[in-house]
Write a protein that holds these residues in place. Structure first.
Motif, short mmCIF file in Angstrom:
data_model
loop_
_atom_site.label_atom_id
_atom_site.label_comp_id
_atom_site.label_asym_id
_atom_site.label_seq_id
_atom_site.Cartn_x
_atom_site.Cartn_y
_atom_site.Cartn_z
N VAL A 71 1.01 -1.22 -0.16
CA VAL A 71 -0.02 0.05 -0.12
C VAL A 71 0.96 1.06 0.04
CG1 VAL A 71 -1.70 1.14 1.17
CG2 VAL A 71 -1.90 -1.22 1.19
N ARG A 72 0.63 2.24 -0.94
CA ARG A 72 1.62 3.18 -0.89
C ARG A 72 0.47 4.45 -1.16
NH1 ARG A 72 4.53 0.18 0.16
NH2 ARG A 72 6.49 -0.47 -0.59
N ASP A 73 0.70 5.58 -0.17
CA ASP A 73 -0.28 6.64 -0.03
C ASP A 73 -1.63 6.23 0.06
OD1 ASP A 73 -0.85 9.30 -0.01
OD2 ASP A 73 -1.19 9.51 -1.98
N GLY A 74 -2.03 4.93 0.65
CA GLY A 74 -3.17 4.50 1.00
C GLY A 74 -3.87 3.92 -0.15
N ARG A 75 -3.23 3.45 -1.28
CA ARG A 75 -3.64 3.03 -2.47
C ARG A 75 -3.00 1.73 -3.00
NH1 ARG A 75 -6.96 7.06 -4.60
NH2 ARG A 75 -7.02 6.32 -6.72
N VAL A 76 -3.33 1.06 -3.95
CA VAL A 76 -3.04 -0.42 -4.11
C VAL A 76 -2.97 -0.57 -5.54
CG1 VAL A 76 -3.13 -2.92 -3.88
CG2 VAL A 76 -3.57 -1.30 -1.98
N ARG A 77 -1.82 -0.95 -6.35
CA ARG A 77 -2.00 -1.29 -7.59
C ARG A 77 -2.40 -2.70 -7.92
NH1 ARG A 77 2.57 2.23 -7.60
NH2 ARG A 77 2.43 3.73 -9.48
N GLY A 78 -3.10 -2.91 -8.82
CA GLY A 78 -3.92 -4.40 -9.22
C GLY A 78 -4.70 -4.68 -8.26
N LEU A 79 -5.61 -3.88 -7.39
CA LEU A 79 -6.22 -3.95 -6.58
C LEU A 79 -7.55 -5.14 -6.84
CD1 LEU A 79 -7.77 -3.68 -3.82
CD2 LEU A 79 -9.16 -1.75 -4.55
N ASP A 80 -8.02 -4.84 -8.26
CA ASP A 80 -9.12 -5.87 -8.95
C ASP A 80 -8.41 -7.40 -8.79
OD1 ASP A 80 -6.98 -4.66 -10.64
OD2 ASP A 80 -8.40 -5.81 -12.53
N LEU A 81 -6.96 -7.51 -9.14
CA LEU A 81 -6.46 -8.76 -9.34
C LEU A 81 -6.47 -9.24 -7.75
CD1 LEU A 81 -3.62 -8.03 -11.88
CD2 LEU A 81 -5.74 -8.82 -12.09
N HIS A 82 -6.04 -8.46 -6.77
CA HIS A 82 -6.22 -9.14 -5.43
C HIS A 82 -7.67 -9.67 -5.01
CE1 HIS A 82 -2.13 -8.04 -4.13
NE2 HIS A 82 -2.17 -6.90 -4.98
N LEU A 83 -8.58 -8.95 -5.48
CA LEU A 83 -10.18 -9.16 -5.09
C LEU A 83 -10.25 -10.51 -5.66
CD1 LEU A 83 -11.72 -5.75 -5.05
CD2 LEU A 83 -11.16 -7.12 -3.11
N GLU A 84 -9.95 -10.47 -6.97
CA GLU A 84 -10.26 -11.72 -7.82
C GLU A 84 -9.49 -13.01 -7.12
OE1 GLU A 84 -11.13 -14.87 -10.58
OE2 GLU A 84 -12.24 -12.97 -10.01
N ARG A 85 -8.54 -12.86 -6.92
CA ARG A 85 -7.48 -13.87 -6.28
C ARG A 85 -8.34 -14.31 -5.10
NH1 ARG A 85 -1.61 -12.67 -4.61
NH2 ARG A 85 -0.98 -13.63 -6.66
N LEU A 86 -8.46 -13.46 -4.11
CA LEU A 86 -9.32 -14.07 -2.99
C LEU A 86 -10.70 -14.76 -3.24
CD1 LEU A 86 -8.73 -10.91 -0.58
CD2 LEU A 86 -7.54 -12.99 -0.56
N ARG A 87 -11.41 -14.11 -4.27
CA ARG A 87 -12.72 -14.65 -4.53
C ARG A 87 -12.49 -16.08 -5.15
NH1 ARG A 87 -13.76 -11.73 -9.08
NH2 ARG A 87 -13.97 -9.87 -7.62
N SER A 88 -11.72 -16.25 -6.04
CA SER A 88 -11.63 -17.55 -6.83
C SER A 88 -10.95 -18.54 -5.85
CB SER A 88 -10.85 -17.21 -8.05
OG SER A 88 -9.41 -16.88 -7.79
N ALA A 89 -10.01 -18.28 -4.95
CA ALA A 89 -9.48 -19.20 -4.14
C ALA A 89 -10.37 -19.69 -3.06
CB ALA A 89 -8.19 -18.51 -3.45
N SER A 90 -11.32 -18.63 -2.55
CA SER A 90 -12.32 -18.95 -1.60
C SER A 90 -13.40 -20.01 -2.33
CB SER A 90 -12.95 -17.68 -1.13
OG SER A 90 -12.30 -16.97 -0.40
N VAL A 91 -13.87 -19.86 -3.42
CA VAL A 91 -14.69 -20.66 -3.94
C VAL A 91 -14.23 -21.96 -4.47
CG1 VAL A 91 -15.99 -21.05 -6.27
CG2 VAL A 91 -16.04 -18.77 -5.26
#
Length: 267
Positions: A34-54
């Protein structure tokens, strides 16, 4: 005073809540800078958590609940930090949970990291991770192999699969350079979020890319190699096994330029 947190969802985690996870090995996670409160590739992190949880639990937490937990943890600390979001089942590791048991989320923040400067040397070791497409916990094998590589005088290790193909590093993706195009290994591996960001931005920059099987015998013909993970889009590698690789400043600059081209997002 700088504050870092360990939250369950979006509130401080208790020892009782942490204990089952501390002694468990059935969970998955994503790690981000996290830099200045923001994240590069946030959509990819969310997709990773979503697909792995399923895949692991049969269901996933809603993205907005995950984002709320990320926002709360980030707001509690400095503008620059490291963040790890881990998903596990509150029913326990050795309980086959029914559909009514929702996964839980643990968010931990720590000091910001940037990775080593390199160049690195990588030992070649035969290893295939279980469930390689999932970033899961409890992988004692890769830590053991890292330690074994260090004992032999290397900085880290690169994995060789049963077909003799280089796949990934202990905590890294591998990328190679032929002087004109970026080469990604063709093997079973974890597609990193940084790798995903770099690939889509290289496309936008018009840089050629291809997926190709890479064996140790192919290394002498290559013009460069790097490792990358959530810390950095590229650390140069100057030796893999017994093969020396040339410095590739153009390659390294392309990867870092692609990374910087991605607009960071706030959760």
């Amino acid at each position: 005073m700088t504050a870092y947190v360990v939250h369950r969802q979006d509130r401080p985690a208790t020892a009782a809540e942490l204990t089952p996870l501390a002694f468990a090995g059935y969970a998955h996670f994503t790690a981000m800078q996290v830099r200045d409160g923001r994240v590069r590739g946030l959509d990819l992190h969310l997709e990773r958590l979503r697909s792995a949880s399923v895949e692991l639990f049969g269901r996933a937490l809603p993205d907005e609940r995950v984002r709320t937990a990320l926002r709360t943890a980030i707001a509690a600390g400095p503008a620059d930090l490291s963040l790890t979001a881990t998903v596990y089942s509150p029913a326990g590791e050795f309980v086959v949970a029914g559909e009514d048991v929702e996964p839980d989320l643990l968010v931990r923040t720590a000091v910001a990291a940037a990775g080593p400067a390199g160049p690195l040397t990588l030992a070649v070791v035969e290893h295939e991770r279980d469930l390689p497409s999932i970033k899961h916990v409890g992988e004692v094998g890769k830590t053991y192999l890292l330690r074994q590589a260090a004992a032999r005088g290397f900085d880290d290790a690169a994995f060789l699969d049963r077909r003799g193909r280089l796949s990934e590093g202990t905590i890294w993706n591998l990328a190679f350079w032929d002087g004109a195009e970026v080469i990604w290994p063709d093997a079973a591996l974890l597609t990193g979020t940084t790798m995903g960001v770099v690939r889509r931005q290289l496309d936008r920059l018009g840089v050629g890319q291809r997926v190709q099987q890479i064996t140790p015998a192919d290394l002498p013909a290559l013009a460069g190699a790097v490792v990358m993970n959530s810390w950095t889009p590229g650390v140069p590698v100057h030796r893999i096994g017994s093969t020396s690789l040339p410095a590739a400043p153009v390659f390294l600059d392309l990867l870092h330029r692609a990374w910087r081209a991605e607009s960071p997002a706030a959760p």
